[in-house]
Write an enzyme that holds these catalytic residues in place. Structure first.
Site, short mmCIF file in Angstrom:
data_model
loop_
_atom_site.label_atom_id
_atom_site.label_comp_id
_atom_site.label_asym_id
_atom_site.label_seq_id
_atom_site.Cartn_x
_atom_site.Cartn_y
_atom_site.Cartn_z
N ARG A 31 0.79 -1.24 0.00
CA ARG A 31 0.00 0.00 0.00
C ARG A 31 0.81 1.28 0.00
NH1 ARG A 31 -3.89 -1.21 5.02
NH2 ARG A 31 -1.93 -2.09 5.81
N ARG A 40 -5.15 -2.38 -6.84
CA ARG A 40 -6.08 -2.84 -5.80
C ARG A 40 -7.48 -2.28 -6.05
NH1 ARG A 40 -9.39 -3.23 -2.42
NH2 ARG A 40 -9.27 -3.60 -0.18
N ASP A 77 -1.42 -14.08 0.44
CA ASP A 77 -1.71 -13.84 1.85
C ASP A 77 -1.44 -15.11 2.62
OD1 ASP A 77 -3.84 -13.62 4.30
OD2 ASP A 77 -3.17 -11.65 3.65
N TYR A 154 -5.16 -17.46 13.91
CA TYR A 154 -6.27 -16.81 13.19
C TYR A 154 -7.50 -17.71 13.12
CZ TYR A 154 -3.33 -12.94 11.53
OH TYR A 154 -2.53 -11.82 11.45
#
Length: 354
Positions: A31, A40, A77, A154
């Site tokens: 980013r 994106r 990811d 997670y």
């Protein structure tokens, strides 16, 4: 596949002689780059960006077109595996990743299946192949995974966490169940990394983002043990070259000696330990990757260059150092400061390799 024109990254990981210290940045496709933001926006959402091989290739290449980096890293990811296992991954704006169906019971873990690498995770493999073709031998391509403990964190919490109450609750109260989950994840990760290597990844990295939240005993039993299993099971040769494995536990510098015994080729370091001291502790067992504080990139280019000089001096002469940040580059860093960092490594490091 094209002949590799710049292999100093792979050579440094194997502690072979290099002309200068290689450099890349964790989250180098991200980013802080305006061109990434444009791609994106074109994708519409983060998972579409990950799951569209053409777009994943585009963003992987963007930092290489800007900076003289010595490696590319697959844009993906760490949560691709739990997503492919059917947990319903989604991203909330400003809140990070979340799962619709977190793991809370033995029944939840029993019904987890191993995703097919060419089906549920086929988009990752398609991206690896496409990026290798696009690179055309410019620099090596790094594949990666999250560690079993990090993925489990997670998957049990259902999102990122500050207290780790659910996952540590399971670890302490139902250790057998936690081992069942970690074992299943380690087996899947071995398949996942081997598939990335077969599709063209030339080095692989295990990101143990949350290993540092464990006690020493629990780190060895619930994190390091399963990374060891992965290192033992992953392909270490392909296309006539060695495939180095890098292991990185954020907040894990106190366990370097144990990490160096795993058979990993290199250890990632965060910024909390002087790299010269780390080198003394591991000797010639492993190469080291790191370890500038990403916040240094908010300083002036002159100050960035000073910090690079300091870390190079601390590591000292000889190969076995891949320069990197101690964690991912922040989204608000000026790309010109990233450029100053990379150029400083190349300018100042040759004297350490004479």
């Amino acid at each position: 596949m094209s002949e590799l024109k710049n292999d100093r990254f792979l050579r440094a990981l194997l502690k072979e002689p290099v002309d200068m210290t290689p450099v890349w940045m964790m989250r180098q496709a991200g980013r802080y780059l305006p061109e990434y933001k444009a791609t994106r926006a074109k994708a519409g959402d983060f998972m579409t960006l990950c799951k569209t091989p053409e777009l994943a290739t585009e963003v992987t290449m963007q930092p290489l077109d800007r900076f003289p980096l010595d490696a590319a890293i697959l844009f993906s990811d760490i949560l691709t595996i739990p997503d492919a296992m059917g947990l319903g991954l989604y991203f909330s704006e400003g809140e990070g990743p979340r799962f619709e169906r977190p793991l809370r019971t033995k029944a939840d873990i029993d019904k987890l299946f191993t995703p097919a690498m060419d089906e549920e995770l086929g988009y990752v493999m398609a991206a690896v192949s496409m990026i290798r073709r696009e690179l055309d031998g410019r620099v090596p391509l790094i594949g990666f995974t999250g560690s079993p403990w990090t993925l489990a964190t997670y998957m049990v919490e259902g999102s990122s966490s500050k207290e780790y109450a659910k996952v540590k609750g399971m670890l302490y109260d139902q250790p057998k169940l936690m081992h069942q989950l970690l074992d299943k994840l380690a087996d899947t990760i071995i398949e996942y990394l081997n598939a990335q290597i077969e599709h063209g990844a030339q080095a692989v990295m295990i990101f143990d983002t949350w290993g540092g939240v464990l006690t020493t005993r629990d780190y060895k039993e619930f994190s390091l043990r399963y990374m060891q299993k992965i290192i033992d099971g992953v392909k270490r040769d392909n296309d006539g070259r060695k495939v180095p494995v890098v292991m990185f536990t954020k907040g894990g510098c106190q366990w370097l000696e144990a990490q160096a015994e795993t058979g990993a080729d290199a250890l990632g370091l965060d910024w909390t330990l002087d790299i010269g001291r780390a080198r003394e502790r591991v000797g010639d067992k492993v190469a080291l990757q790191g370890n500038m504080d990403p916040c240094v990139l908010y300083a002036s280019p002159e100050r960035i260059k000073e910090e690079v000089a300091s870390i190079l001096k601390s590591y000292g002469k000889g190969s076995g150092h891949v320069f990197n940040l101690g964690h991912g580059i922040h989204q608000f860093v000026d790309p010109e400061h990233a450029k100053a960092f990379i150029e400083a490594v190349h300018e100042l490091s040759p004297e350490y390799h004479k």
